[in-house]
Design a protein around this motif. Structure first.
Motif, PDB file in Angstrom:
ATOM      1  N   ALA A 330       0.841  -1.203   0.000  1.00 53.23           N
ATOM      2  CA  ALA A 330       0.000   0.000   0.000  1.00 53.23           C
ATOM      3  C   ALA A 330       0.872   1.247   0.000  1.00 53.23           C
ATOM      4  N   HIS A 331       1.959   1.205   0.749  1.00 55.04           N
ATOM      5  CA  HIS A 331       2.893   2.340   0.796  1.00 55.04           C
ATOM      6  C   HIS A 331       3.489   2.596  -0.595  1.00 55.04           C
ATOM      7  N   LEU A 332       3.969   1.525  -1.232  1.00 59.72           N
ATOM      8  CA  LEU A 332       4.585   1.668  -2.556  1.00 59.72           C
ATOM      9  C   LEU A 332       3.587   2.225  -3.565  1.00 59.72           C
ATOM     10  N   MET A 333       2.403   1.628  -3.588  1.00 56.31           N
ATOM     11  CA  MET A 333       1.427   2.031  -4.604  1.00 56.31           C
ATOM     12  C   MET A 333       0.938   3.464  -4.381  1.00 56.31           C
ATOM     13  N   ALA A 334       0.756   3.836  -3.096  1.00 56.31           N
ATOM     14  CA  ALA A 334       0.294   5.198  -2.807  1.00 56.31           C
ATOM     15  C   ALA A 334       1.325   6.203  -3.306  1.00 56.31           C
ATOM     16  N   ALA A 335       2.607   5.904  -3.058  1.00 58.93           N
ATOM     17  CA  ALA A 335       3.665   6.820  -3.499  1.00 58.93           C
ATOM     18  C   ALA A 335       3.717   6.865  -5.023  1.00 58.93           C
ATOM     19  N   TRP A 336       3.777   5.710  -5.647  1.00 61.69           N
ATOM     20  CA  TRP A 336       3.995   5.655  -7.096  1.00 61.69           C
ATOM     21  C   TRP A 336       2.813   6.229  -7.865  1.00 61.69           C
ATOM     22  N   GLU A 337       1.610   5.930  -7.382  1.00 60.26           N
ATOM     23  CA  GLU A 337       0.455   6.415  -8.134  1.00 60.26           C
ATOM     24  C   GLU A 337       0.280   7.920  -8.006  1.00 60.26           C
ATOM     25  N   SER A 338       0.921   8.514  -6.979  1.00 64.24           N
ATOM     26  CA  SER A 338       0.850   9.978  -6.906  1.00 64.24           C
ATOM     27  C   SER A 338       2.150  10.615  -7.383  1.00 64.24           C
ATOM     28  N   GLY A 339       2.986   9.810  -8.074  1.00 66.26           N
ATOM     29  CA  GLY A 339       4.199  10.353  -8.685  1.00 66.26           C
ATOM     30  C   GLY A 339       5.295  10.709  -7.693  1.00 66.26           C
TER      31      GLY A 339
END
Ligand SMILES: [Fe+2]
Ligand SMILES: [Fe+2]
Length: 351
Positions: A330-339
């Protein structure tokens, strides 16, 4: 590993103590214990606490390859072990609560005698639960080169010492589960060929992306939750009473490895990387399809047949991995999806 940068009062005080010899005059380990206990009491989220997870990671590191400039005599210093326990106890409690949540509505067997096949079936059922965001699909289809590097940096905290935390369990088992664990670990350690050790394959993958593969090179870059996923393994590996949990942990690890590793390899191929970089992932597609059977039936299942009272801890180990992995994903995806970067600090260039 070099001593990391401090992340708060606990790591600062700990590193100041470790810089001295255990018999140095005037050391106040009881004071350190009180300071840590105070911080633990105020921490609302120990799994995500940067200062506490870093301190615990470094305390465990004394049992692995040590810390640069720190006396090996600290390893079994009773006052320092007590400091570790002051963090470990609430960490384990938080993991148990998170693990229970990760299992969701699944009714886990308790207080019954299960055969090894039945144990494996329960574990495969848990592994099949798709509860978290899928990092592997994102890596396969979308991740940028920078994100692939970040992904390797997070993983490097464990993969460069891959298999070591589970190896602690070998002398704590006997008979069938022991033989099963040794069979799996022999593969993880390259079957007698150092260049085929999974940690060495991972180092080659990092090298292919110009990352520094010396152990702990990026410890300052990774957030608490990445450290917590390794601390979970060390907690279960280094405490004999948690030998059930470490077998459940390994079983779920192996059972949730084959398919994601296929996706990871595809992600790196998509960016034009060849077999020197993808070998690590390709190897796990093959190897873990075998390991998951051995880990589920002979290791975890065999242990529960021999010691039925360990069933609850086997399931704790399995569901704790799911909880921590979901949180890290969840941490990775939250960061990556918000650039944004998923790391605390930019990745320094390789030496
Ligand atoms: Fe492996
Ligand atoms: Fe494996």
């Amino acid at each position: 590993m070099r001593i990391p940068a401090t992340r708060g009062p606990v790591s600062s005080a700990l590193f100041a103590v470790l810089a001295q010899a255990p018999d140095a005059p005037g050391l106040d380990l009881e004071g350190l214990c009180r300071l840590v206990a105070g911080h633990v009491a105020r921490s609302g989220d120990i799994i995500g606490d940067e200062d506490l997870q870093l301190a615990l990671f470094c305390l465990y590191e004394l049992h692995y390859s040590g810390l640069d400039g720190v006396s090996d005599n600290w390893e079994w210093e009773p006052g320092l072990i007590r400091v570790r326990q002051v963090i470990e106890e609430p960490f384990e409690a938080a993991l148990r609560a998170a693990a229970q949540q990760a299992a969701g509505n699944v009714e886990l067997p308790a207080g019954v005698a299960l055969s090894s096949d039945e144990v494996a079936e329960v574990l495969f059922g848990l592994a099949a639960m798709d509860t978290g965001p899928s990092v592997s699909r994102y890596v396969a289809r979308k991740a940028s080169l920078e994100q692939l590097k970040e992904f390797l940096v997070h993983k490097s905290m464990y993969q460069l010492k891959e298999a070591d935390p589970h190896t602690w369990a070998i002398p704590r088992l006997s008979g069938r589960p022991k033989a099963a664990l040794v069979e799996i670990q022999a593969d993880e350690y390259g079957g007698g060929r150092p260049e085929r050790m999974h940690s060495a394959l991972f180092a080659r993958t990092m090298g292919g992306l110009d990352l520094d593969h010396s152990y702990g090179a990026y410890v300052d870059s990774v957030p608490a939750v990445s450290l917590a996923s390794v601390n979970l393994m060390s907690l279960c590996g280094l405490n004999r009473r948690l030998r059930g949990a470490i077998t459940g942990h390994l079983a779920i690890y192996e059972m949730t490895s084959s398919q994601p590793n296929r996706f990871y390899a595809n992600g790196f191929r998509r960016h034009g990387f060849g077999p020197d970089v993808t070998h690590y992932f390709d190897e796990h597609v093959e190897a873990d399809a075998v390991h998951e059977q051995i880990a589920g039936r002979d290791l975890a299942g065999g242990l529960v047949e021999a010691e039925p009272e360990l069933l609850a801890d086997v399931l704790f180990g399995a569901t704790a991995v799911m909880a921590i992995d979901n949180r890290l994903s969840a941490h990775l995806m939250a960061a990556w999806e918000s650039g944004k970067s998923s790391l605390r600090a930019a990745v320094p260039a390789a030496a």
